[in-house]
Enzyme design. Structure first.
Site, short mmCIF file in Angstrom:
data_model
loop_
_atom_site.label_atom_id
_atom_site.label_comp_id
_atom_site.label_asym_id
_atom_site.label_seq_id
_atom_site.Cartn_x
_atom_site.Cartn_y
_atom_site.Cartn_z
N ASP A 11 0.88 -1.17 0.00
CA ASP A 11 0.00 0.00 0.00
C ASP A 11 0.92 1.22 0.00
O ASP A 11 2.13 1.10 0.20
CB ASP A 11 -0.90 -0.02 1.25
CG ASP A 11 -1.81 1.21 1.31
OD1 ASP A 11 -2.43 1.53 0.29
OD2 ASP A 11 -1.89 1.85 2.37
N SER A 12 0.32 2.39 -0.16
CA SER A 12 1.12 3.63 -0.11
C SER A 12 1.56 3.93 1.33
O SER A 12 2.44 4.75 1.53
CB SER A 12 0.28 4.78 -0.64
OG SER A 12 -0.88 4.93 0.16
N CYS A 74 -4.34 -1.85 -1.74
CA CYS A 74 -4.51 -0.43 -2.04
C CYS A 74 -5.52 -0.34 -3.18
O CYS A 74 -5.30 -0.96 -4.24
CB CYS A 74 -3.15 0.13 -2.46
SG CYS A 74 -3.22 1.80 -3.13
N GLU A 153 -3.15 8.47 8.31
CA GLU A 153 -1.69 8.34 8.50
C GLU A 153 -1.26 9.06 9.79
O GLU A 153 -0.35 8.63 10.47
CB GLU A 153 -0.92 8.94 7.32
CG GLU A 153 -1.02 8.15 6.02
CD GLU A 153 -0.12 6.92 5.96
OE1 GLU A 153 0.96 6.91 6.55
OE2 GLU A 153 -0.55 5.93 5.31
N CYS A 185 -10.99 2.74 -0.20
CA CYS A 185 -9.58 3.07 0.03
C CYS A 185 -9.23 2.34 1.31
O CYS A 185 -9.99 2.42 2.30
CB CYS A 185 -9.40 4.58 0.21
SG CYS A 185 -7.76 5.03 0.81
N HIS A 187 -7.23 2.88 3.56
CA HIS A 187 -7.03 3.71 4.76
C HIS A 187 -8.35 3.96 5.50
O HIS A 187 -8.35 4.24 6.70
CB HIS A 187 -6.46 5.08 4.38
CG HIS A 187 -4.99 5.12 4.12
ND1 HIS A 187 -4.43 4.58 2.99
CD2 HIS A 187 -3.96 5.63 4.85
CE1 HIS A 187 -3.11 4.78 3.03
NE2 HIS A 187 -2.81 5.40 4.15
N1 DGL Z 1 -4.77 3.14 0.73
C1 DGL Z 1 -4.73 3.45 -0.63
C2 DGL Z 1 -6.00 3.15 -1.36
O1 DGL Z 1 -6.64 2.20 -0.99
C3 DGL Z 1 -3.97 4.66 -1.08
C4 DGL Z 1 -4.30 5.97 -0.51
C5 DGL Z 1 -3.37 7.00 -1.08
O2 DGL Z 1 -2.17 6.81 -1.01
O3 DGL Z 1 -3.85 8.00 -1.64
O4 DGL Z 1 -6.38 3.77 -2.31
#
Ligand code: DGL
Length: 272
Positions: A11-12, A74, A153, A185, A187
């Site tokens: 993931d990012s 992600c 984050e 997402c 996150h």
């Molecule tokens: N967690 C990621 C997603 O599911 C990336 C969020 C990001 O880096 O913008 O899209």
């Protein structure tokens, strides 16, 4: 390929840990290796070309750890890079979009589904495409919520600013009378308490992590690749920037200490 090889995740940043949590709940004996690209987060506001490039670098890094399967933990990378990853990788690749869309359709009572995600995921209409492929009659309303990623984050899970931003983003979806909301997402499940409060308890929140984990389990079982150990698996975490904040938020979210956490130099990702 060996049953004891780890499952790879990337993931990012910390978002993919929501998928790790779902996988370890179902398959606690699997070994895990996780890469969070914390030096280059967010992915969601970058071009498709950049996200594809970063995704291939992350995947190649994980391949060098001998993963038996890759989970693209992600949604942004799943929506723009899945095809490329499947083309170049020698291991099976599981993304977030398909399992999340299927679950939303199972859970939706009226067929009115909301989707929230990064700008890239929403602009690519990845969920609308997948939902309509399964049920062309479904009504889909999408909303990008880019500020949710830095809030997660930062670990601002119950902060009043998070609640204000959620109200601003989700007000329009509330008016559409959605009955389920895809957290598109990885996150966002970290912020699910705040999101649930804003949309109300009658809206079912859909987290792709659990259906993705089930898909992985079926896949591994079907290919005799499930780890048969009776012990808990090992988890290794790699990040591309200083790990302090990652450790703090990750330990809070996973509810356990992270013992193997390492920083990867960007050179190691980019120079192959
Ligand atoms: N967690 C990621 C997603 O599911 C990336 C969020 C990001 O880096 O913008 O899209």
């Amino acid at each position: 390929m060996n049953r004891t090889n780890p499952i790879g995740f990337f993931d990012s940043g910390i978002g993919g840990l929501t998928v790790v949590k779902a996988v370890t709940r179902i398959m606690p004996n699997e070994n895990i290796v996780y890469f969070g690209d914390t030096a280059r987060v967010p992915y969601g506001s970058k071009s498709n070309e950049t996200v594809v490039e970063y995704s291939l670098q992350a995947a190649n890094f994980l391949l060098r750890k001998n993963i038996k399967l890759l989970i693209v933990a992600c949604n942004t990378a799943s929506s723009v890079a899945l095809k490329e990853l499947r083309k170049f990788l020698t291991v099976p690749v599981i993304g977030m979009i398909e399992p999340g869309a299927k679950m939303a359709l199972q859970e939706s009572r009226k067929g009115i589904v909301g989707v929230i995600g990064t700008r890239a995921t929403i602009n690519n209409k990845a969920y609308t495409y997948e939902l309509k492929k399964i049920n062309p009659k479904v009504k889909v309303y999408e909303q990008a919520c880019p500020l949710f990623v830095p809030l997660a984050e930062e670990g601002w899970l119950d902060h009043k600013v998070t609640s204000m931003i959620a109200k601003e983003y989700l007000g329009g979806l509330n008016e559409k009378k959605i009955d389920s909301l895809i957290l598109g997402c990885t996150h966002y499940p970290i912020l699910s308490d705040v999101i649930q409060k804003v949309v109300g308890k009658n809206v079912k929140l859909i987290d792709s992590g659990t259906p993705a984990a089930r898909l992985v389990e079926d896949y591994l079982n079907g290919r005799q690749l499930r780890n048969l150990s009776v012990h808990h698996g090992q988890s290794e975490f790699y990040v591309s920037d200083v790990p302090t904040k990652f450790r703090e938020v990750a330990e809070r979210f996973l509810g356990k200490k992270i013992t193997h956490l390492h920083k990867v130099e960007l050179d190691e990702l980019t120079n192959e």
